[in-house]
Motif scaffolding. Sequence first.
Motif, PDB file in Angstrom:
ATOM      1  N   LYS B 352      18.854   2.515 -23.135  1.00  0.00           N
ATOM      2  CA  LYS B 352      19.424   2.339 -21.754  1.00  0.00           C
ATOM      3  C   LYS B 352      18.618   2.217 -20.652  1.00  0.00           C
ATOM      4  O   LYS B 352      18.705   1.563 -19.654  1.00  0.00           O
ATOM      5  CB  LYS B 352      20.347   3.458 -21.724  1.00  0.00           C
ATOM      6  CG  LYS B 352      21.578   3.435 -20.679  1.00  0.00           C
ATOM      7  CD  LYS B 352      22.615   4.362 -21.205  1.00  0.00           C
ATOM      8  CE  LYS B 352      23.472   4.576 -19.630  1.00  0.00           C
ATOM      9  NZ  LYS B 352      23.234   5.644 -18.753  1.00  0.00           N
ATOM     10  N   LEU B 355      16.777  -1.085 -19.942  1.00  0.00           N
ATOM     11  CA  LEU B 355      17.902  -2.255 -19.886  1.00  0.00           C
ATOM     12  C   LEU B 355      17.340  -2.930 -18.618  1.00  0.00           C
ATOM     13  O   LEU B 355      17.290  -4.291 -18.411  1.00  0.00           O
ATOM     14  CB  LEU B 355      19.135  -1.974 -19.629  1.00  0.00           C
ATOM     15  CG  LEU B 355      19.904  -1.929 -20.974  1.00  0.00           C
ATOM     16  CD1 LEU B 355      21.490  -1.400 -20.742  1.00  0.00           C
ATOM     17  CD2 LEU B 355      20.018  -3.456 -21.557  1.00  0.00           C
ATOM     18  N   SER B 356      17.183  -2.337 -17.261  1.00  0.00           N
ATOM     19  CA  SER B 356      16.777  -3.124 -16.035  1.00  0.00           C
ATOM     20  C   SER B 356      15.295  -3.559 -16.171  1.00  0.00           C
ATOM     21  O   SER B 356      14.949  -4.211 -15.246  1.00  0.00           O
ATOM     22  CB  SER B 356      17.269  -2.254 -14.965  1.00  0.00           C
ATOM     23  OG  SER B 356      16.552  -0.823 -15.116  1.00  0.00           O
ATOM     24  N   GLN B 357      14.477  -3.079 -17.078  1.00  0.00           N
ATOM     25  CA  GLN B 357      13.167  -3.659 -16.781  1.00  0.00           C
ATOM     26  C   GLN B 357      12.688  -4.459 -17.704  1.00  0.00           C
ATOM     27  O   GLN B 357      11.613  -5.234 -17.650  1.00  0.00           O
ATOM     28  CB  GLN B 357      12.107  -2.171 -17.363  1.00  0.00           C
ATOM     29  CG  GLN B 357      12.340  -1.156 -16.346  1.00  0.00           C
ATOM     30  CD  GLN B 357      11.867   0.101 -16.740  1.00  0.00           C
ATOM     31  OE1 GLN B 357      10.505   0.277 -17.017  1.00  0.00           O
ATOM     32  NE2 GLN B 357      12.615   1.196 -16.784  1.00  0.00           N
ATOM     33  N   TYR B 359      13.288  -7.624 -17.884  1.00  0.00           N
ATOM     34  CA  TYR B 359      13.107  -8.929 -17.371  1.00  0.00           C
ATOM     35  C   TYR B 359      11.584  -9.199 -16.546  1.00  0.00           C
ATOM     36  O   TYR B 359      11.426 -10.043 -15.881  1.00  0.00           O
ATOM     37  CB  TYR B 359      14.107  -9.433 -16.221  1.00  0.00           C
ATOM     38  CG  TYR B 359      15.382  -9.102 -16.778  1.00  0.00           C
ATOM     39  CD1 TYR B 359      16.004 -10.063 -17.583  1.00  0.00           C
ATOM     40  CD2 TYR B 359      16.190  -8.005 -16.337  1.00  0.00           C
ATOM     41  CE1 TYR B 359      17.310  -9.718 -18.249  1.00  0.00           C
ATOM     42  CE2 TYR B 359      17.440  -7.879 -17.094  1.00  0.00           C
ATOM     43  CZ  TYR B 359      17.879  -8.759 -18.022  1.00  0.00           C
ATOM     44  OH  TYR B 359      19.233  -8.505 -18.519  1.00  0.00           O
ATOM     45  N   GLN B 360      11.029  -7.895 -16.286  1.00  0.00           N
ATOM     46  CA  GLN B 360       9.542  -7.891 -15.874  1.00  0.00           C
ATOM     47  C   GLN B 360       8.754  -8.661 -16.385  1.00  0.00           C
ATOM     48  O   GLN B 360       8.760  -8.587 -17.748  1.00  0.00           O
ATOM     49  CB  GLN B 360       9.281  -6.448 -15.362  1.00  0.00           C
ATOM     50  CG  GLN B 360       9.843  -5.916 -14.313  1.00  0.00           C
ATOM     51  CD  GLN B 360       9.883  -4.304 -14.341  1.00  0.00           C
ATOM     52  OE1 GLN B 360       9.337  -3.806 -15.001  1.00  0.00           O
ATOM     53  NE2 GLN B 360      10.614  -3.866 -13.611  1.00  0.00           N
ATOM     54  N   ILE B 394      21.658 -13.050 -15.229  1.00  0.00           N
ATOM     55  CA  ILE B 394      21.475 -12.666 -16.818  1.00  0.00           C
ATOM     56  C   ILE B 394      21.596 -11.244 -16.832  1.00  0.00           C
ATOM     57  O   ILE B 394      21.215 -10.703 -15.760  1.00  0.00           O
ATOM     58  CB  ILE B 394      20.125 -13.329 -17.362  1.00  0.00           C
ATOM     59  CG1 ILE B 394      20.144 -12.544 -19.017  1.00  0.00           C
ATOM     60  CG2 ILE B 394      18.934 -12.714 -16.750  1.00  0.00           C
ATOM     61  CD1 ILE B 394      18.918 -13.323 -19.855  1.00  0.00           C
ATOM     62  N   SER B 395      22.387 -10.857 -17.834  1.00  0.00           N
ATOM     63  CA  SER B 395      22.446  -9.250 -17.637  1.00  0.00           C
ATOM     64  C   SER B 395      22.830  -8.858 -19.155  1.00  0.00           C
ATOM     65  O   SER B 395      23.267  -9.595 -19.893  1.00  0.00           O
ATOM     66  CB  SER B 395      23.284  -8.782 -16.988  1.00  0.00           C
ATOM     67  OG  SER B 395      24.739  -9.113 -17.094  1.00  0.00           O
ATOM     68  N   ALA B 396      22.064  -7.663 -19.788  1.00  0.00           N
ATOM     69  CA  ALA B 396      22.242  -7.434 -20.922  1.00  0.00           C
ATOM     70  C   ALA B 396      23.193  -6.107 -21.148  1.00  0.00           C
ATOM     71  O   ALA B 396      23.066  -5.270 -20.304  1.00  0.00           O
ATOM     72  CB  ALA B 396      20.683  -7.111 -21.656  1.00  0.00           C
ATOM     73  N   LYS B 397      23.720  -5.979 -22.389  1.00  0.00           N
ATOM     74  CA  LYS B 397      24.720  -4.825 -22.438  1.00  0.00           C
ATOM     75  C   LYS B 397      24.580  -4.424 -24.001  1.00  0.00           C
ATOM     76  O   LYS B 397      24.369  -5.177 -24.926  1.00  0.00           O
ATOM     77  CB  LYS B 397      26.178  -5.387 -22.224  1.00  0.00           C
ATOM     78  CG  LYS B 397      27.169  -4.253 -21.994  1.00  0.00           C
ATOM     79  CD  LYS B 397      28.401  -4.835 -21.638  1.00  0.00           C
ATOM     80  CE  LYS B 397      29.239  -3.620 -21.123  1.00  0.00           C
ATOM     81  NZ  LYS B 397      30.621  -4.044 -20.658  1.00  0.00           N
ATOM     82  N   LYS B 407      24.460 -11.579 -21.499  1.00  0.00           N
ATOM     83  CA  LYS B 407      25.569 -12.600 -20.877  1.00  0.00           C
ATOM     84  C   LYS B 407      24.866 -13.098 -19.566  1.00  0.00           C
ATOM     85  O   LYS B 407      24.223 -12.536 -18.753  1.00  0.00           O
ATOM     86  CB  LYS B 407      26.436 -11.682 -20.124  1.00  0.00           C
ATOM     87  CG  LYS B 407      27.114 -10.641 -21.074  1.00  0.00           C
ATOM     88  CD  LYS B 407      28.346 -10.001 -20.340  1.00  0.00           C
ATOM     89  CE  LYS B 407      28.840  -9.067 -21.603  1.00  0.00           C
ATOM     90  NZ  LYS B 407      30.552  -8.978 -21.047  1.00  0.00           N
TER      91      LYS B 407
END
Lengths: 228, 412
Positions: B352, B355-357, B359-360, B394-397, B407
Amino acid sequence: MNTDIILQLEDLVKYYGSGESLVRAVDHTSLQVERGRFTAIVGRSGSGKSTLLHLIGGLDRPDEGRVIIDGTDIFSLKNDQLAQFRRKKIGFVFQDYNLIPSLNVWENVVLPLGLDSRKVDTAQINEILRKIGLEDKKNAMPSVLSGGQKQRTAIARALASKPAIILADEPTGNLDSQTELDVVSLLKSCVQEFGQTLVMITHDETIAQMADRIIEIEDGRIGGKVEN
Amino acid sequence: MDGKSDKKLTGYLLAYLAFAVLFSGFLFSVWRYHTAKELQRVLFLLAEHPELETEVIGLWEKYDQQDFTELTTTDAIISAMETIEEKYGYRMEYAPRRMFWGFWCAGMLSGAVMTAVLGYFDWRGRRKNELFKEQIRQLSECLARFQRGEFDKIPGFDNASEEWMQLGERLKELGFYFAALKKRLGEEENNTKALITDISHQLKTPLASLRMSYELVTGDAVTEDEQREFQAQGEKEMQKLEELLDELVNLSRLEMHMIALKPVSASLKETVTEAVSRIYMKARQKDITVGVEMEGDFTVCHDVKWTAEAFANVLENAVKYSEAHTAVTVRVVPLTTNVLIEVEDEGMGIAKEELSQIYQRFYRGSRAKETVKEGAGVGLYLTRMILERQGGTISAKRKARRGTVFKMTLPL
């Protein structure tokens, strides 16, 4: 003043209550937001993120600190000046859409322009409505719109006055996850296209990921930052 | 500037003084003329009626003790005439004695007012001129600042005309534009430096293992079997190195804007199919089924080659980080203003907090690093860049049980 900084928070403080029941909604928060960026503010409910957004939008006055938008210290303005500044520079998108039920989509979108007796650029509004997928719903009343369409209308309204910064408070809180994705993608590509700055509050991790920058708020303070 | 306006003021005062002297002189001579006329009439009266002489002079003397040849005693003459007129019914016109001061005052006053009005117009004109000059000066200073690379102090022209205010707005926009440009140049330079550092770092590890294989092969104490093994190992390393180089070349080209995305209206189905076909063999090797759920086709404005690359990167991750005998599903769903492309796997999932990292650039999840050695952490970074440049996201879940759903959206 740095021209790249559209929004600057300087040591903002907002407390509610006193003594035992003192709530530090915003506790010495400083932040800079660059022009044209999409910033997501995340945090649990009660972390003070909504209060922070209200302070940024000039909807509430801080106990201490300054909010500088596009070079203007907004709380140095008198109330009516602040209201005018807000209408000109800030677009709001709320969770509950806040559409006026007795006006149709077009009228709702151009309403803020009318308040400042600004001229309505019909071509521009049509372009926004086209991009936002409401071209054929111009004359529809809010009561017949779906949640997604209502939020689109609210977004179009926020975009219509060409604000420098758009503040969105859980804009997709009432939408299903696919519509949510659609609306946020739309909002993101709109601000990208029109060169605006987006600050969005969300509790949804998936939505936050789309931002250029994620700010985590914990107990009124900035807990973590992620840049993308 | 003060001295100049003082001088101007003196000029106006002198002009007014000249006017006052001339006007007074004029009025005075008019008055003298009238008085002389009056006296003439009296003399005429006396010539016509000598019998009245005593009476007139007596009256005169009664009102004024002065010599009657003095012309300052108009009042006395008038009074005398009035008395005679009463007595003999003789009609005469009198000089407008009482009105004289009235005329004089009115004249002086209107002179003063006119001077003031002229002065005001002059002052206003000059002030306008000065304001104009000041604005031009501010403008040229602002332009000079632009040249020096300072884009923040921009004159607002707040008290000026609408045109000037518009000019101010344009200048402000220009300043923003310059500042952004300057910043972007700086950023790009830094980015290039960082990219070079990162790339050389990325190349070091595979090169080191390649060198090791080579050294082992050429070593003395190795059997033939071992030699063959190390050779094969070296072959593998080289292949990986090639793949990595391909990735890095793509990355740096996109990053440096050497490749401009060329979005055209094209079939999304074909792009998705192309992406799937790129990973199909890898999926088959691990017995991972790849299913595509897509009803009909959509024409979406996108760059076919790079969008396929973007999708393929996500699919490749899905295959790479999933165990054998699982399934990867691609789902394409039209939304109102976007089309949603979902890639769902049953793999190891993403923590979790990561998740936001993901894409770096060169970021790799801790578990990803443990499980699969190769990988540079470039794929998702590229995917995000490709999609965002086309107005997509783009985002991931995390899925509830296991696996991840990516997505991706593209504007319809």
